[in-house]
Design a protein around this motif. Structure first.
Motif, PDB file in Angstrom:
ATOM      1  N   ALA A 170      16.698   8.294   4.907  1.00 44.60           N
ATOM      2  CA  ALA A 170      15.338   8.717   5.241  1.00 44.60           C
ATOM      3  C   ALA A 170      14.428   7.518   5.457  1.00 44.60           C
ATOM      4  CB  ALA A 170      14.787   9.614   4.142  1.00 44.60           C
ATOM      5  N   ALA A 171      14.560   6.503   4.593  1.00 46.53           N
ATOM      6  CA  ALA A 171      13.725   5.309   4.718  1.00 46.53           C
ATOM      7  C   ALA A 171      14.050   4.553   6.000  1.00 46.53           C
ATOM      8  CB  ALA A 171      13.926   4.408   3.509  1.00 46.53           C
TER       9      ALA A 171
ATOM     10  N   ALA B 104       0.842  -1.197   0.000  1.00 45.96           N
ATOM     11  CA  ALA B 104       0.000   0.000   0.000  1.00 45.96           C
ATOM     12  C   ALA B 104       0.871   1.238   0.000  1.00 45.96           C
ATOM     13  CB  ALA B 104      -0.903   0.006   1.239  1.00 45.96           C
ATOM     14  N   ARG B 105       0.393   2.287  -0.678  1.00 41.03           N
ATOM     15  CA  ARG B 105       1.141   3.536  -0.806  1.00 41.03           C
ATOM     16  C   ARG B 105       0.422   4.681  -0.103  1.00 41.03           C
ATOM     17  NH1 ARG B 105       4.906   3.665  -5.040  1.00 41.03           N
ATOM     18  NH2 ARG B 105       4.943   1.769  -6.297  1.00 41.03           N
ATOM     19  N   PRO B 106       1.103   5.389   0.807  1.00 43.87           N
ATOM     20  CA  PRO B 106       0.557   6.663   1.274  1.00 43.87           C
ATOM     21  C   PRO B 106       0.369   7.599   0.078  1.00 43.87           C
ATOM     22  CG  PRO B 106       2.391   5.959   2.658  1.00 43.87           C
ATOM     23  CD  PRO B 106       2.390   5.047   1.463  1.00 43.87           C
ATOM     24  N   GLY B 107      -0.755   8.255   0.007  1.00 40.02           N
ATOM     25  CA  GLY B 107      -1.055   9.093  -1.155  1.00 40.02           C
ATOM     26  C   GLY B 107      -2.093   8.446  -2.027  1.00 40.02           C
ATOM     27  N   TYR B 108      -1.888   7.171  -2.376  1.00 36.90           N
ATOM     28  CA  TYR B 108      -2.946   6.388  -3.007  1.00 36.90           C
ATOM     29  C   TYR B 108      -4.056   6.185  -1.983  1.00 36.90           C
ATOM     30  CZ  TYR B 108      -5.202   2.395  -5.348  1.00 36.90           C
ATOM     31  OH  TYR B 108      -6.095   1.548  -5.940  1.00 36.90           O
ATOM     32  N   TRP B 109      -3.650   5.910  -0.753  1.00 44.92           N
ATOM     33  CA  TRP B 109      -4.558   5.810   0.389  1.00 44.92           C
ATOM     34  C   TRP B 109      -4.347   7.004   1.312  1.00 44.92           C
ATOM     35  CZ3 TRP B 109      -8.105   1.930   1.231  1.00 44.92           C
ATOM     36  CH2 TRP B 109      -7.961   0.740   0.489  1.00 44.92           C
TER      37      TRP B 109
ATOM     38  N   GLN C 168      12.677  13.482  -1.430  1.00 46.11           N
ATOM     39  CA  GLN C 168      12.777  12.302  -0.572  1.00 46.11           C
ATOM     40  C   GLN C 168      12.384  12.615   0.874  1.00 46.11           C
ATOM     41  OE1 GLN C 168      16.655  10.536   0.687  1.00 46.11           O
ATOM     42  NE2 GLN C 168      16.039   8.871  -0.683  1.00 46.11           N
ATOM     43  N   ILE C 169      12.810  13.750   1.381  1.00 46.49           N
ATOM     44  CA  ILE C 169      12.485  14.114   2.758  1.00 46.49           C
ATOM     45  C   ILE C 169      10.978  14.249   2.929  1.00 46.49           C
ATOM     46  CG2 ILE C 169      12.690  15.921   4.503  1.00 46.49           C
ATOM     47  CD1 ILE C 169      15.515  16.453   3.461  1.00 46.49           C
ATOM     48  N   GLN C 170      10.330  14.908   1.967  1.00 44.42           N
ATOM     49  CA  GLN C 170       8.882  15.066   2.034  1.00 44.42           C
ATOM     50  C   GLN C 170       8.181  13.714   1.958  1.00 44.42           C
ATOM     51  OE1 GLN C 170       6.592  14.458  -0.623  1.00 44.42           O
ATOM     52  NE2 GLN C 170       4.771  15.283   0.358  1.00 44.42           N
ATOM     53  N   ARG C 171       8.638  12.854   1.049  1.00 45.01           N
ATOM     54  CA  ARG C 171       7.975  11.569   0.818  1.00 45.01           C
ATOM     55  C   ARG C 171       8.026  10.684   2.061  1.00 45.01           C
ATOM     56  NH1 ARG C 171      10.692  10.365  -3.347  1.00 45.01           N
ATOM     57  NH2 ARG C 171      11.929   8.562  -2.697  1.00 45.01           N
ATOM     58  N   TYR C 172       9.199  10.614   2.686  1.00 41.48           N
ATOM     59  CA  TYR C 172       9.301   9.752   3.862  1.00 41.48           C
ATOM     60  C   TYR C 172       8.730  10.417   5.113  1.00 41.48           C
ATOM     61  CZ  TYR C 172      11.702   6.161   1.295  1.00 41.48           C
ATOM     62  OH  TYR C 172      11.980   5.157   0.397  1.00 41.48           O
ATOM     63  N   GLY C 173       8.729  11.742   5.149  1.00 38.77           N
ATOM     64  CA  GLY C 173       8.034  12.420   6.237  1.00 38.77           C
ATOM     65  C   GLY C 173       6.548  12.120   6.196  1.00 38.77           C
TER      66      GLY C 173
ATOM     67  N   GLY D  96       8.059   4.286  -2.766  1.00 41.53           N
ATOM     68  CA  GLY D  96       8.781   4.550  -4.002  1.00 41.53           C
ATOM     69  C   GLY D  96       7.940   5.294  -5.023  1.00 41.53           C
ATOM     70  N   LYS D  97       8.526   5.530  -6.179  1.00 39.15           N
ATOM     71  CA  LYS D  97       7.865   6.317  -7.215  1.00 39.15           C
ATOM     72  C   LYS D  97       6.746   5.522  -7.869  1.00 39.15           C
ATOM     73  CE  LYS D  97      11.938   9.126  -8.249  1.00 39.15           C
ATOM     74  NZ  LYS D  97      11.320  10.370  -7.766  1.00 39.15           N
TER      75      LYS D  97
END
Length: 265
Positions: free
Chosen positions: A182-183, A81-86, A127-132, A113-114
């Motif tokens: 970050a991950a 599951a992806r944050p953003g999709y959910w 990357q910082i925003q995505r993992y935050g 990931g992308k």
């Protein structure tokens, strides 16, 4: 994890197009009967369950997992599951429902990931925003599974007076991948299981030591992080045939030329 057969998981490719990662092209590969037959084979041969991948442009992972859980008895879907999709409250509710209906068989693999984000109204950050955002997502989901009337006002997500039903006495386990700094900070703080690819023993050892140190540095609030290894196996009658088929499958992928030298390393 080693020694407990319930923690050995397979992989079921829920792909619209056949030939995923060099697999043989088979008619009806994405039908309910074909996917169920794979899940039932996993179950019959003593595996705990299987990863079901995610990505825009392929069948919805959660829907596939629900169908397979309904047609099996012990099979545990590891739902990517992806944050953003959910959004976190929607996801927490869906996962809690399937966890309840399946008798506690749900596992979750969080992916950061992308993807084709614009196709479903999401946006790409650094990357910082995505993992935050991923860390906020995990924090909210964990709270919604454990508490009632949750209010959380974060940088990326917000919920107000939110209660998920049904309530869970045993929430799904959260698996996580990623090798960047970050991950690893997200995993050390919020995941239950960190997944590695088929890396060298020294490489895995180094990463485990680093993640354990991060747990202490970040003041982890959950039970100690566990670790898993993701590998692709090719089983044939002879070693020579297994190597030949493995090399052919890698060569058929888009990165085959880069991966071939690593096969026999």
């Amino acid at each position: 994890m080693i020694g407990d057969p319930s923690e050995f998981l397979w992989y079921i490719p829920n792909e619209d197009r056949p030939g995923h990662r060099g697999d043989d092209v088979v008619a009806g590969h994405n039908s309910l009967d074909a996917l169920v037959s794979q899940a039932q084979a996993v179950e019959a041969h003593g595996w705990g369950g299987a990863l079901i991948g995610t990505g825009w442009g392929r069948p919805d992972t959660f829907t596939v997992a629900t169908a397979l859980a309904a047609r099996t008895t012990t099979f545990r879907p590891l739902i990517a599951a992806r944050p953003g999709y959910w959004r976190p409250a929607h996801f927490a509710s869906a996962a809690a429902t399937l966890q309840h209906l399946s008798g506690g068989r749900v596992l979750i693999n969080i992916v950061s990931g992308k993807d084709n984000l614009a196709a479903y109204g999401d946006e790409e950050g650094d990357q910082i925003q995505r993992y935050g955002r991923t860390r906020e997502f995990l924090r909210i989901v964990r709270r919604l599974w454990a508490e009632e009337n949750v209010t959380y006002q974060g940088e990326h997500f917000r919920v107000t007076d939110s209660t998920v039903v049904p309530r869970l006495s045993r929430p799904p386990r959260l698996y996580f991948g990623g090798a960047s700094e970050a991950a690893e900070r997200v995993s050390a703080a919020e995941a239950d299981v960190q997944l590695f690819w088929g890396e060298t023993l020294d490489g895995v050892r180094e990463r485990i030591e680093r993640l354990k140190a991060l747990e202490k540095e970040l003041g982890r609030e959950h039970p100690p992080l566990e670790f898993g290894l993701r590998i692709t196996t090719v089983v044939r009658e002879t070693t020579e045939r297994a190597w030949a088929d493995a090399e052919a499958k890698v060569a058929a992928t888009s990165e085959g030329d880069q991966l071939l030298p690593l096969l026999r390393a």
